[in-house]
Design a protein around this motif. Structure first.
Motif, PDB file in Angstrom:
ATOM      1  N   GLN A  34       7.696  63.281 -11.395  1.00 23.10           N
ATOM      2  CA  GLN A  34       7.193  61.909 -11.509  1.00 23.10           C
ATOM      3  C   GLN A  34       8.291  60.907 -11.853  1.00 23.10           C
ATOM      4  OE1 GLN A  34       4.060  63.343 -14.444  1.00 23.10           O
ATOM      5  NE2 GLN A  34       2.858  61.852 -13.296  1.00 23.10           N
ATOM      6  N   THR A  35       9.482  61.413 -12.169  1.00 21.39           N
ATOM      7  CA  THR A  35      10.580  60.527 -12.560  1.00 21.39           C
ATOM      8  C   THR A  35      11.847  60.929 -11.810  1.00 21.39           C
ATOM      9  OG1 THR A  35      11.219  61.964 -14.402  1.00 21.39           O
ATOM     10  CG2 THR A  35       9.628  60.200 -14.879  1.00 21.39           C
ATOM     11  N   ARG A  36      12.855  60.053 -11.869  1.00 20.76           N
ATOM     12  CA  ARG A  36      14.149  60.402 -11.299  1.00 20.76           C
ATOM     13  C   ARG A  36      15.256  59.722 -12.101  1.00 20.76           C
ATOM     14  NH1 ARG A  36      16.682  56.437  -8.190  1.00 20.76           N
ATOM     15  NH2 ARG A  36      15.368  54.624  -7.721  1.00 20.76           N
ATOM     16  N   ILE A  37      16.400  60.405 -12.192  1.00 20.10           N
ATOM     17  CA  ILE A  37      17.586  59.809 -12.789  1.00 20.10           C
ATOM     18  C   ILE A  37      18.334  59.089 -11.676  1.00 20.10           C
ATOM     19  CG2 ILE A  37      19.750  60.286 -14.002  1.00 20.10           C
ATOM     20  CD1 ILE A  37      18.459  62.824 -15.106  1.00 20.10           C
ATOM     21  N   VAL A  38      18.769  57.855 -11.917  1.00 20.74           N
ATOM     22  CA  VAL A  38      19.388  57.082 -10.841  1.00 20.74           C
ATOM     23  C   VAL A  38      20.801  57.576 -10.517  1.00 20.74           C
ATOM     24  CG1 VAL A  38      18.000  55.055 -11.399  1.00 20.74           C
ATOM     25  CG2 VAL A  38      20.324  55.269 -12.349  1.00 20.74           C
ATOM     26  N   ASN A  39      21.380  58.405 -11.412  1.00 21.69           N
ATOM     27  CA  ASN A  39      22.716  58.981 -11.190  1.00 21.69           C
ATOM     28  C   ASN A  39      23.783  57.905 -11.003  1.00 21.69           C
ATOM     29  OD1 ASN A  39      22.445  61.855 -11.402  1.00 21.69           O
ATOM     30  ND2 ASN A  39      21.207  61.786  -9.543  1.00 21.69           N
ATOM     31  N   ALA A  40      23.784  56.951 -11.943  1.00 19.29           N
ATOM     32  CA  ALA A  40      24.809  55.905 -11.981  1.00 19.29           C
ATOM     33  C   ALA A  40      25.274  55.757 -13.429  1.00 19.29           C
ATOM     34  CB  ALA A  40      24.257  54.587 -11.442  1.00 19.29           C
TER      35      ALA A  40
END
Length: 271
Positions: free
Chosen positions: A204-210
């Motif tokens: 349900q979520t994601r890390i934007v990886n920035a």
């Protein structure tokens, strides 16, 4: 035979008393150090998946395993207590914890209140959003968005104060509550250390990886315990050199997709 006058006898007596007191003073200093204790009370997080979780009275996670191994190498038994972000300094100052392993980033402000061994890992601040969110790909995209502010944490400052990004802060007592609020639509993003976010990341979520900062996880220790600090640093160095730290990082975060660092971190000075 020389007979001392009364003032001379007083001086000799004072000198003897001072000499006798020196070992006692040294003994007091030793007992103030973690090295003089057979068992250590270590503060950890009870609500951060992968780092510090409490269930059925048992603590698990990367921080917990690192803390337990350091205590073992120091020849100490260990017990764990909850260490909320807002109470970490006072727990050390008031003797409620001997060490703190609780995603405790080393900052100049905190170093005025407590001391730090380590860091035992260098994480990086990133941002967690809902999986369907398409408008947030880096920290600059948080402009005019609702961002979680955890009491006692500095992560929100890196966004609003250091990078001057105008966000609407939504206060919370923990990152677990932040993620609950994120999923419920009460805020738009959670920004903090990538290891913390990795534990909460789901379908349900994601890390934007920035990533946009270094978060140097220190071991909180009472100010003045230089010997204890140096002993902890020695144990941490050994854990990186013999592969223990690598094993624990992989155990807890191999499936997260994060690029883990297995090199010995550059330590703070204990003086």
């Amino acid at each position: 035979m020389v007979t001392l006058h009364r003032p001379g006898r007083r001086l000799v007596a004072a000198a003897l008393a001072l000499t006798a007191a020196i070992p006692l003073l040294g003994g007091c200093a030793a007992t103030d150090s973690i090295l003089g204790k057979p068992s250590l009370v270590i503060g950890v997080k009870p609500d951060q998946p992968g780092l510090g979780m409490k269930s059925g009275g048992k603590y698990t996670g990367f921080d917990v395993d690192m803390a337990r191994e350091v205590a073992r190498r120091l020849g100490k038994t260990v017990s764990f207590v909850d260490a909320p972000s807002a109470r970490r300094e006072t727990m050390l100052q008031n003797g409620l914890a001997d060490l703190i392993f609780a995603t405790y980033s080393i900052t100049p402000q905190r170093k005025t209140k407590v001391s730090f061994a380590g860091p035992y890992y260098v994480a990086h601040q990133d941002t967690l959003v809902r999986a369907a969110e398409t408008g947030i790909d880096n920290v600059r995209d948080l402009r005019d968005r609702k961002l979680c502010e955890v009491t006692g944490s500095n992560s929100w400052r890196r966004v609003k104060e250091e990078r001057k990004i105008p966000v609407e802060l939504v206060q919370s007592k923990s990152y677990k509550t932040c993620v609950d609020d994120l999923l419920a639509g009460r805020l738009d993003a959670v920004s903090t250390d990538d290891l913390i976010l990795a534990g909460f990341s789901t379908g349900q979520t994601r890390i934007v990886n920035a990533p946009f900062s270094d978060e140097r996880y220190g071991v909180g220790i009472r100010t003045g315990d230089i010997d204890g600090c140096e002993a902890v640093n020695t144990a941490l160095t050994e854990m990186y050199q013999d592969g223990t730290a690598r094993e624990l990082l992989r155990k807890w975060f191999a499936k997260s997709g994060l690029a883990l660092n297995f090199d010995v971190p550059q330590f703070e000075g204990c003086g």
